[in-house]
Write an enzyme that holds these catalytic residues in place. Sequence first.
Site: not given
Length: 433
Positions: A246-247, A251, A267, A309, A362
């Site tokens: 899930c790049a 970043g 991704d 991520d 996040c």
Amino acid sequence: MSKKPDPAGLKLRLIAAQRLHAVLGGEHFVPLSAADLPDGRDRSLANRLITTALRRHGQLDAIIAELLEKGMPAKSGTFEAILRLSLAQLVFLPDLGAHSALFLAVEAVKRDNKARHLAGLMNAVLRSAQANSARYGLLEDEYLLPPALEAKWQDAYGKDAVAAFASALIDGAPLDLTLKDNDPALLEALGAEKLIGDSVRVETRDRPVDALPFYAEGRWWVQDVSSALPARLLRAKPGGRVLDLCAAPGGKTAQLVKAGYDVTALDSDAARLERLRQNMTRLGYAPAVLEADATAFQAQIAFDGVLIDAPCSATGTFRRHPEVLWHRSAADIAGRVRLQRQIVTQALRQLAPGGSLIYCVCSLEPEEGEDMAAWIAGTFADLAPAPVIPGELTGLETAVTEQGHVRALPSMMPGGVARGMDGFFVARFQRNG
């Protein structure tokens, strides 16, 4: 008879209303670009109106509930969006003037076939709001966070932290960058303040990102300081093969390449992957890039490290995307948890014995963070927790929990620098063998 030209500022108001209308309907907020409004001053004003309406969403809910006794009219096109923009200006942006808020709101409603019959209502409601604007302006931190979410976060992080969350919502997020090199002259040229590691903060946003010094030279990339934590904590062998799941937009991929790993960025979103490729080209990095589904991808050769991520509620990003506070439900989070478990399960099939695994989100929701870490530890017998120690995050030691996870909060000050950071969770594991 020739048609009268539109009043000054009406186009700006109409475009802002369309964008806010889309966000109220569930879309992700993307600031207006030069393609939407070529004039920089108009674009800045429109984005200011939209973001104020989004940051003050809960307060505007309370104000609207008082002003509209019968509730929001049904099937009324952009009426609600225009009303919210105008109330935001009247109550929270008084420097923009009250007259334009009323006049342009009524004119904008008249341009919408689904809302034009409500022009009189718009005028009456805004005049009432103008008469009460001083009282509404005293709301301060009231109603900023959804009540259920506020109570949940207070249980998890304490009342003081959540009060700081509300302030962070209004303040918004500064611009954080990750530096490709630690040249002091680069820091000075950017007018940046050092945070932790190779993360720095630029407070002044008087220029577009691509107009900042050394953008074209690829000496830095945009990345919130909290988003820079996970890649920094990966512990694969030097030069080892690392899979960044899930790049996009890249970043963490850039960090892993900078650290000397042989990186594969994966991704499922082609458009976001194209953005990743563009970022890597600018930085002079050349990871392998794959478009694939993280729940089904199977590598031919195992990786020494995997960074996940995971797709999540993204509630930790509310400083940039206030809409996430009002677009998330318990059912949404439960669905994301199911997806996260599928991705972790498949990712472990790609991890070599002795390999390092980073799981991060996040999100400020324990279900997606601490509870997921507990599920991983209790589900996979050949995977052991690899606790993070405070010394690994100099300048942010308080983010390291007793369990050895990282829980970054918007109330924390990385490196002692004010204005916080995104909410983030990181857990590290190592495969036996």
